[in-house]
Every structure is written in C-alpha cells, then in structure tokens.
Scaffold this motif. Structure first.
Motif, short mmCIF file in Angstrom:
data_model
loop_
_atom_site.label_atom_id
_atom_site.label_comp_id
_atom_site.label_asym_id
_atom_site.label_seq_id
_atom_site.Cartn_x
_atom_site.Cartn_y
_atom_site.Cartn_z
N LEU A 127 0.82 -1.22 0.00
CA LEU A 127 0.00 0.00 0.00
C LEU A 127 0.85 1.27 0.00
CD1 LEU A 127 -2.83 -0.98 2.51
CD2 LEU A 127 -2.83 -1.14 0.01
N LEU A 128 2.17 1.13 -0.03
CA LEU A 128 3.04 2.30 -0.06
C LEU A 128 2.79 3.12 -1.32
CD1 LEU A 128 6.43 0.79 1.14
CD2 LEU A 128 5.11 2.57 2.32
N ARG A 129 2.85 4.43 -1.15
CA ARG A 129 2.70 5.34 -2.27
C ARG A 129 3.82 6.38 -2.24
NH1 ARG A 129 -0.66 2.02 -2.86
NH2 ARG A 129 -2.81 2.21 -3.64
N ASP A 130 4.33 6.72 -3.43
CA ASP A 130 5.27 7.84 -3.60
C ASP A 130 6.51 7.73 -2.73
OD1 ASP A 130 3.51 9.05 -5.45
OD2 ASP A 130 2.30 9.84 -3.80
N VAL A 131 7.07 6.53 -2.65
CA VAL A 131 8.38 6.31 -2.05
C VAL A 131 9.28 5.78 -3.16
CG1 VAL A 131 9.72 5.04 -0.34
CG2 VAL A 131 7.40 5.82 0.22
N ASP A 132 10.40 6.43 -3.40
CA ASP A 132 11.23 6.09 -4.55
C ASP A 132 11.75 4.66 -4.51
OD1 ASP A 132 10.98 8.65 -5.66
OD2 ASP A 132 12.67 9.41 -4.50
N VAL A 133 12.28 4.26 -3.36
CA VAL A 133 12.92 2.95 -3.23
C VAL A 133 12.31 2.19 -2.06
CG1 VAL A 133 15.08 1.72 -2.77
CG2 VAL A 133 15.10 3.78 -4.19
N VAL A 134 11.91 0.95 -2.30
CA VAL A 134 11.42 0.08 -1.23
C VAL A 134 12.40 -1.07 -1.10
CG1 VAL A 134 9.53 -1.37 -0.41
CG2 VAL A 134 9.03 0.70 -1.71
N VAL A 135 12.80 -1.36 0.12
CA VAL A 135 13.75 -2.45 0.38
C VAL A 135 12.99 -3.73 0.65
CG1 VAL A 135 15.63 -3.24 1.85
CG2 VAL A 135 15.42 -0.81 1.29
N SER A 136 13.38 -4.79 -0.04
CA SER A 136 12.73 -6.09 0.11
C SER A 136 13.73 -7.11 0.65
CB SER A 136 12.20 -6.57 -1.25
OG SER A 136 11.60 -7.85 -1.15
N PRO A 137 13.42 -7.78 1.76
CA PRO A 137 14.34 -8.80 2.28
C PRO A 137 14.38 -10.01 1.36
CG PRO A 137 12.29 -8.81 3.52
CD PRO A 137 12.22 -7.64 2.59
N SER A 138 15.55 -10.59 1.22
CA SER A 138 15.73 -11.74 0.34
C SER A 138 16.68 -12.74 0.99
CB SER A 138 16.30 -11.29 -1.01
OG SER A 138 16.56 -12.39 -1.86
N ASN A 139 16.66 -13.98 0.47
CA ASN A 139 17.68 -14.93 0.86
C ASN A 139 18.91 -14.72 -0.02
OD1 ASN A 139 17.38 -16.58 -1.63
ND2 ASN A 139 15.40 -17.10 -0.74
N VAL A 140 19.99 -15.40 0.32
CA VAL A 140 21.26 -15.14 -0.38
C VAL A 140 21.29 -15.72 -1.79
CG1 VAL A 140 22.64 -14.88 1.73
CG2 VAL A 140 22.27 -17.17 0.75
N HIS A 141 20.23 -16.42 -2.18
CA HIS A 141 20.12 -16.91 -3.56
C HIS A 141 19.24 -15.99 -4.41
CE1 HIS A 141 22.10 -20.79 -2.73
NE2 HIS A 141 21.47 -20.73 -1.57
N PHE A 142 18.70 -14.94 -3.80
CA PHE A 142 17.77 -14.03 -4.48
C PHE A 142 16.61 -14.82 -5.11
CE2 PHE A 142 21.42 -10.91 -4.77
CZ PHE A 142 20.88 -10.04 -3.83
#
Length: 327
Positions: A127-142
């Motif tokens: 639901l985020l709006r108007d934020v340039d960059v959102v950080v997404s957690p990932s595992n080390v294999h992406f």
C-alpha cells in the motif's frame, strides 16, 4: 463488519468480486455451500476450481487478511491508551514525539546535532505510495517466494506483477530482473555474500510512485530445513549497501531518487525481535544521517507495537519490552 470492510478495500474488479463469492458476501450467496462459492469465484478468473484453489484463492484470501490487519491496527491505534496509541507511554521516557497514531506517523529525531524527520507507515507494504525505493528482504540466492505467500518479498512481487483485464498474469518482472542481475554479476546458481543488494525496477508499483526495489540478501537458508538464519550484522551491512546504492543511482533518474523505505528486516522467518531488527537497520541509517545525508527515510511495519519500537529506538529510547514478531 470487519470482514466486509476489508473486502470493500480491495481493488474493484475480479479481486473484490472473487473475494465476495469466496466469503459469501455477494448478495444471496451466504447460504451457498463452500464448494459452490469457490466454483463461482473460479469462474470470475476463468480458471478451473482446482487451479483457483491453489493459486488465485490463496492470493485473494491473503489480500483480505492484509486489509483486516490494517483495519485492526487502525482501530487499536485510535483507541485511547491502546497498545499502539501515542496517548500512552511506550517506554521509560513516555510518548515519542509523533505526528499521530494512524497509518502514517511523522517522527522527529536528532542525528549529528540536527533534527531529522522519519515517516513510519503502519500498513501492508504493497500500500506504499510515492516512495522512490522500497527495500525487500531476500535470501542469499535471491530466490523470490511464490506470490501467494504472506511475506514482504511475496507482497512486493505480487504488487509488481502486471495482470490483464480478467486477472491473467501478463508479466512477473521481479524474478526476471533478479535473474538478469545474477547473470550480469556472475552469481547465477550460487549464493551471494550476506548483505549484498540487487536493484530492480518496480513493475506495476510504478503506478503508485515506487520507482525501484532493492533486494537485500540477509537470510541464509539452513540446510535440510525450511528455516533461515539472519544475523543483525548482515542486516546492518545490507542497509549500508542500500544507502550507498541509493547514492549511486540518485542522479540517474528524473527527478533524482530521494526517499527509501525499510521493513523490519529479519523480523519474520528470520526470527529477529522487533527491537533487534530496528536496531540493526537504524545503526546504518543513523551513521549515514550523521555524515550529512539528506535522504527521506521511511519505515513500513504491520502493527502499532512495531511502530512504537521504531519510534523509541530512532529517538534513542529503549522500549519497555522487547517486542517479538507475531508472524
């Protein structure tokens, strides 16, 4: 009433219609057998009942659940003295200076002798709006989770996907872009170092003003299990890399990138408490702010309790209790 309100918040069209049939909220369907409601919902997407059960139904119910959580959080935050309300103490120093107890809170903190404003969002990440960059957690294999999962990464993948008029999937850009990133950096088929960050576009989230997604590799799969290990030091390293990458990419975009949003990295299946997660993220953010950075920093959390921990730690207050994740 809560369930109906949550469904009403879904995008009008196939998603909301399928949810109404699935849950018996469409007029005249309340007394239908569950199998009949599922069959009608499957017809909305033009797929078989079995396909709907395994795919679209999971997504539909997941979206409804996210809105229920948001509505419950709103109600809790608005209640006088409620667990997330700023009318009551959240730590030994009492209330944190905030801009309200709703879904968006402005928090003023001190960093390197100057006052810095943070924004804390209390709602699902998609639901985020108007934020340039959102950080997404990932595992080390992406390796991204399936779209029907309830994690931050799954929610962002789902929101970034492009669908047709009848709900059919037209493009699933995030896994494709991560695969291309791995090819360019020579990491295909092997794990990257914890703390590595891969940048991709935002797919359909661009319509909400999100321009980039930074995938932070913090979770190391535990051999022979479905569990992960996350170290606070890797979270801090990843956040430092996020901010360095933001500086690198800033002027490649018009207008330049200036805002970034962090979830509580590692506080899901990674097992970190809210306090430990926020502390690990804030260590890197505060160091960057102390060097004079002017980034517009946001946090996105799911509960008022988590928001209170963010506000306390950012303001230099230790929360009264270590808030552990609930799911």
């Amino acid at each position: 009433m809560l369930l109906r309100s949550a469904v009403a918040r879904l995008d009008a069209g196939t998603l909301r219609t399928a949810a109404e049939y699935t849950l018996g909220l469409a007029q005249g369907t309340r007394d239908w057998p569950a199998s009949s409601r599922r069959a009608r919902a499957a017809s909305v997407y033009g797929v078989s009942v079995e396909r709907f059960r395994k795919d679209q139904e999971v997504m539909v119910l997941g979206q409804v659940a996210e809105h229920i959580v948001r509505l419950a959080a709103d109600a809790s935050a608005a209640a006088p003295g409620g667990p997330g309300g700023l009318g009551g103490p959240v730590g030994p120093a009492g209330p944190v200076d905030g801009g309200g107890a709703g879904t968006h809170r402005s928090v003023q903190v001190r960093a390197a002798g100057r006052t810095v404003g943070l924004t804390v969002h209390v709602h699902p990440v998609d639901l985020l709006r108007d934020v340039d960059v959102v950080v997404s957690p990932s595992n080390v294999h992406f390796a991204l989770p399936e779209v029907y999962k309830s994690s931050i990464a799954a929610s962002l993948r789902r929101a970034a996907a492009v669908h047709g008029m009848t709900g059919e999937l037209l493009d699933d850009p995030l896994p494709t872009e991560l695969h291309n990133w791995a090819e360019r950096h020579g990491t295909s088929g092997r794990a990257v170092r914890p703390g590595t960050v891969a940048a991709t576009g935002a797919g359909a989230l661009a319509a909400q003003g999100v321009r980039r997604i930074y995938h932070a590799a913090i979770a190391v799969p535990r051999a022979g299990t479905n569990d992960y290990d996350v170290l606070p030091a890797d979270v801090t390293r990843a956040v430092s890399r996020v901010l360095a990458l933001l500086a690198e990419e800033r002027d490649r975009h018009v207008p330049p990138l200036r805002s970034v949003c962090f979830p509580l990295l590692g506080s899901g299946r990674g097992g970190l408490s809210y306090e430990v997660s926020v502390g690990a993220v804030w260590a890197a953010v505060e160091a960057e702010l102390a060097r004079g950075a002017r980034w517009d920093v946001h946090f996105v959390v799911r509960t008022p309790r988590a928001a209170a921990v963010v506000e306390c730690i950012a303001a230099g207050i230790r929360p009264a209790h270590d808030q552990r994740p609930t799911g």
